[in-house]
Design a protein around this motif. Sequence first.
Motif, PDB file in Angstrom:
ATOM      1  N   VAL A 185       0.900  -1.193   0.034  1.00  7.36           N
ATOM      2  CA  VAL A 185       0.092  -0.153   0.026  1.00  7.36           C
ATOM      3  C   VAL A 185       0.929   1.130   0.360  1.00  7.36           C
ATOM      4  N   ALA A 186       1.942   1.196   0.773  1.00  8.72           N
ATOM      5  CA  ALA A 186       2.909   2.442   0.770  1.00  8.72           C
ATOM      6  C   ALA A 186       3.445   2.749  -0.525  1.00  8.72           C
ATOM      7  N   ASN A 187       3.627   1.625  -1.361  1.00  9.69           N
ATOM      8  CA  ASN A 187       4.185   1.651  -2.828  1.00  9.69           C
ATOM      9  C   ASN A 187       3.165   1.877  -3.775  1.00  9.69           C
ATOM     10  N   GLY A 188       1.724   2.388  -3.431  1.00  5.51           N
ATOM     11  CA  GLY A 188       0.863   2.365  -4.341  1.00  5.51           C
ATOM     12  C   GLY A 188      -0.061   1.287  -4.896  1.00  5.51           C
ATOM     13  N   PHE A 190      -2.893  -1.055  -4.393  1.00  3.34           N
ATOM     14  CA  PHE A 190      -4.204  -1.121  -3.657  1.00  3.34           C
ATOM     15  C   PHE A 190      -4.783  -2.354  -4.251  1.00  3.34           C
ATOM     16  N   THR A 213      -7.477   1.855   2.429  1.00  3.93           N
ATOM     17  CA  THR A 213      -7.669   1.360   1.060  1.00  3.93           C
ATOM     18  C   THR A 213      -9.047   1.784   0.409  1.00  3.93           C
ATOM     19  N   GLN A 215     -10.902   4.099   1.340  1.00  2.00           N
ATOM     20  CA  GLN A 215     -11.092   5.387   1.000  1.00  2.00           C
ATOM     21  C   GLN A 215     -10.503   5.563  -0.442  1.00  2.00           C
ATOM     22  N   VAL A 216      -9.416   4.900  -0.938  1.00  2.00           N
ATOM     23  CA  VAL A 216      -8.790   4.957  -2.010  1.00  2.00           C
ATOM     24  C   VAL A 216      -9.915   4.617  -3.247  1.00  2.00           C
ATOM     25  N   ALA A 219     -12.445   7.404  -3.831  1.00  2.00           N
ATOM     26  CA  ALA A 219     -12.046   8.010  -4.639  1.00  2.00           C
ATOM     27  C   ALA A 219     -12.071   7.548  -6.000  1.00  2.00           C
ATOM     28  N   ARG A 220     -11.643   6.363  -6.303  1.00  2.00           N
ATOM     29  CA  ARG A 220     -11.650   5.759  -7.560  1.00  2.00           C
ATOM     30  C   ARG A 220     -12.948   5.584  -8.293  1.00  2.00           C
ATOM     31  N   LEU A 223     -14.112   8.969  -9.361  1.00  2.00           N
ATOM     32  CA  LEU A 223     -13.551   9.299 -10.596  1.00  2.00           C
ATOM     33  C   LEU A 223     -14.171   8.415 -11.854  1.00  2.00           C
ATOM     34  N   ILE A 250      -2.443   8.684 -13.779  1.00  2.00           N
ATOM     35  CA  ILE A 250      -2.706   7.929 -12.451  1.00  2.00           C
ATOM     36  C   ILE A 250      -2.762   6.193 -12.966  1.00  2.00           C
ATOM     37  N   LYS A 253       0.490   5.039 -12.134  1.00  2.00           N
ATOM     38  CA  LYS A 253       1.093   5.271 -10.698  1.00  2.00           C
ATOM     39  C   LYS A 253       0.593   4.294  -9.786  1.00  2.00           C
ATOM     40  N   TYR A 254      -0.616   4.086  -9.888  1.00  2.00           N
ATOM     41  CA  TYR A 254      -1.354   3.116  -8.809  1.00  2.00           C
ATOM     42  C   TYR A 254      -1.851   1.933  -9.544  1.00  2.00           C
ATOM     43  N   LEU A 256      -4.562  -0.982  -9.005  1.00  2.00           N
ATOM     44  CA  LEU A 256      -5.932  -1.124  -8.444  1.00  2.00           C
ATOM     45  C   LEU A 256      -6.405  -2.619  -9.056  1.00  2.00           C
TER      46      LEU A 256
ATOM     47  N   THR B 231       0.753   8.013   1.015  1.00  2.00           N
ATOM     48  CA  THR B 231       0.437   7.452  -0.343  1.00  2.00           C
ATOM     49  C   THR B 231      -1.129   7.421  -0.482  1.00  2.00           C
ATOM     50  N   ILE B 236      -5.901   9.652  -3.220  1.00  2.00           N
ATOM     51  CA  ILE B 236      -7.212  10.229  -3.198  1.00  2.00           C
ATOM     52  C   ILE B 236      -7.244  11.584  -3.895  1.00  2.00           C
ATOM     53  N   PHE B 239      -7.098  11.168  -7.408  1.00  2.00           N
ATOM     54  CA  PHE B 239      -8.401  10.728  -7.977  1.00  2.00           C
ATOM     55  C   PHE B 239      -9.114  11.799  -8.117  1.00  2.00           C
ATOM     56  N   ALA B 243     -10.818  13.537 -11.196  1.00  2.00           N
ATOM     57  CA  ALA B 243     -12.460  13.519 -11.307  1.00  2.00           C
ATOM     58  C   ALA B 243     -13.006  14.954 -11.714  1.00  2.00           C
TER      59      ALA B 243
END
Lengths: 604, 252
Positions: A185-188, A190, A213, A215-216, A219-220, A223, A250, A253-254, A256, B231, B236, B239, B243
Amino acid sequence: MTSGHGLRIWMPAAAIAVIVALCLGIAGQFLFQAGLRQSSPILEESTQTGAAAVGSAIAAQFARAFDLGIPVDRLVGVENYMERIVETSPQVSGLALLDGDGRVINATGPDISGEAFPISADRSNATLVVAQESPLYDQALWRLQMSLILAAVLGGVVAGVVTGSFLTFSQRPARDRLARSLERVANGDFSQASAATGRDRFSRAARALDGWTDQVDKARQRLAEAVATIRAIDFDGSLGRRVDAILEPIDGKYSLAEKRDDDAAPNDSGDTVDVIGRVAMVVGLYAAAFPLVANFAIDREFGAIPAGWIPVVPLMVELVSLALGAVLGLSIAGRLGSLRCLGILVLGIATAAVYWCRTYELFVVLRSITGLAVGFVLAGLSGGLPRLFRHRTTLLFAFAGLVAAPLFIGLLGEALGRRAAFLILGGLSVALTPFLVGSFRTGEGVHRMRAGGAWGWAQALVALPAVPLLLVYIPAGIGFDNYLQGSLAIAAFGLSCLLGFRIPLAVTGAVVVISGLALVLAPLDPRAPAFIASAALGLAAGACLGRPIPAPPNFLALAVGGLAGLVAVAMIKPSTALLAGGVAVALLALVAGGLLRHRQIARG
Amino acid sequence: MPPSLRIIFALLGVVSATLVLCAALVFGSLDRLALRSSEANIEFLLSQLRDSVEANVGLGLPLANIRVVQSLVERAKAADGRVLAVEVFSPTGISLFNTDRGVVGEDIPPAWHVAIRNRVIDDRWRVEELGEVVVGEVIRNDFGEPVGHLAMTISDEARQDHAGMLLEALLGRLAIVAPIVLALVALAAALLFDRTTRDVEKLAVRLRSDGPAADAGTSRDAGLADRVRQTVGEAIRDFDRAATDVMKTDEA
């Protein structure tokens, strides 16, 4: 987040071991004092009565001699006579014959004092002094103290092993999993959820991480909704191109997950830990009978077969039944908890039933049922998990079956006798059934386990002398009337086996050579050869079992070697030379295994 | 049930089993000791009687014809109140002299035959029967050949009384000692397991909190937790910014 290694595992385990051993040692002393307080008056009275009886009888003998006119200072052979009485009478530590003036005429030692028995005859007066003591008393109490200390140490060591195993097989993997999750998670990344459901601290930490995660995810989701809204009104594709340009940085970077699966597959390490614990307990409960089987068989008296085969036949029948049970257990039948439950109950009942067994034939039947049941249960518990047999779990099973179990039964036999030991062992198996059966189902096919290559053959060679040593030579020899002594010799094998897992092969070989030479050349106490052979064969066994990592032991090789060894010991009279021969075979196993393995490595 | 609680129960099981084992060791050893002590006394009587019988056998008469043996066995029984019966029988197991004259001429019990065949050590054997213990010796002539056996039956009542009192004393002591030991072990194990996972608890607290925690645990744990929060916060923001930018594309 630091991973659990070395000190983090073994320091707490050692602390628990010490605390438990100390508590048990102190408790044992309290019990000892309570028992002694109750028994001392009776023992004192018994010893006093015995000494008085000896004194009266000997005084009467002297009186008869005086009646014949022999003066007290002219009696011949008095010293030898009194020494023989002291040797054969444990209630008496010394005798002294005094003349009428109180001068010592004869005595078995200096400063004899105790109850005085007057010897009166027509012409002579004398006194016999009896020093009362019971070496039986002191020696027996010393033995009891040593047994209590051994029990406390055993309890402490088992507690330490249980703690260390828990920290190694449960806590450390949980700690490692949590550390990996945090790093991810610290490295992105999720993409994975922990799906932790437990109530322990690791589960709470994992759920706290999942909270972030989640919360991520939200947010995803926001989006994704925005993208969907724009794409819905993108008739010419121009908006889509602008959206793609916004999303591109994005995406790289992550990491998912495509879909967060609420039913993510649970980690099966919890199942593995449970199975390891259960297998270790079943191995311990079964192996605990090893020190008693051969000597119980010998005591049944069976004239239909030669004496050498009497202790061997039940063991061979048991080994064959165990193999049959294992084959059954590896089938679908072994995966059913209800049948495993029945197997454990049968194991317990067949073991306990020995308490009432009076005949040889019935004993053979009971042991064959025990072997069948335990083979079925062990194979059913462990058949779907070849990774069960890693280096550390084999160590754990070796400790349970070859150290803890024999010492436990030796102490139990010392306390209550052989039959009661069988009864209690069987009762324990029945009582622990709910904890042993487990709900583990393999759900998958049985994995064929690798045989261990070169070391598989070495294991067969080591089993050839080791199995008859543990199951026949020791129980029928030094352990025949002294169960604790026999158990200590078997435990010496077990401890050496554990050592053999870790020490270099060259050191093992050197110790085995020295042991063999000691057996042949050195003048030894009658008990020493069994212990020396145990240590040497144990080291060799550990070296052969511990080399192919992480493959399990080659059970077929061990069974074949063991059977051949039992046949050999039935036909050849046990002796120190036979033990030396066994040690030589073990050395051959080490050399052969090492050479074959070296050749395998050279061939790549 | 949390794994650590299961292991604490397992440890308590080990400790309980060992405590019972210790009590069994004390009971068994002291019970056997009392038995052997009283048997040692009986064995002295037995050997004195055997010596007297062998002295008569040494005169050359067959054992069955030595009438004085009957008075010797009766005298031996009278010498000790614990002796219930004394018997002399032939090598084939036929009773020759007995304090119970009614069984003279009969065969000895099968258990005695088994003991004589398998359990003779230093010319002595023993059989335990319900409430009684039988201790026997071989009678030999001057050539060392067995000419018969001597068996003394002693009452086990005293031993059983002793065993009962000993058991009561041990159970009473165990009832006091066991809870204390179990409580100590449980406490020690709980404290130890708490200590080994305290860093995990602090980490969980740090992860659950929104701001810096008062006690951050080890610096590595704190750093990792902070990196996670950083991170996640960054993701967040990215994203949400994306958005917003996406929604603005149709305004451009």
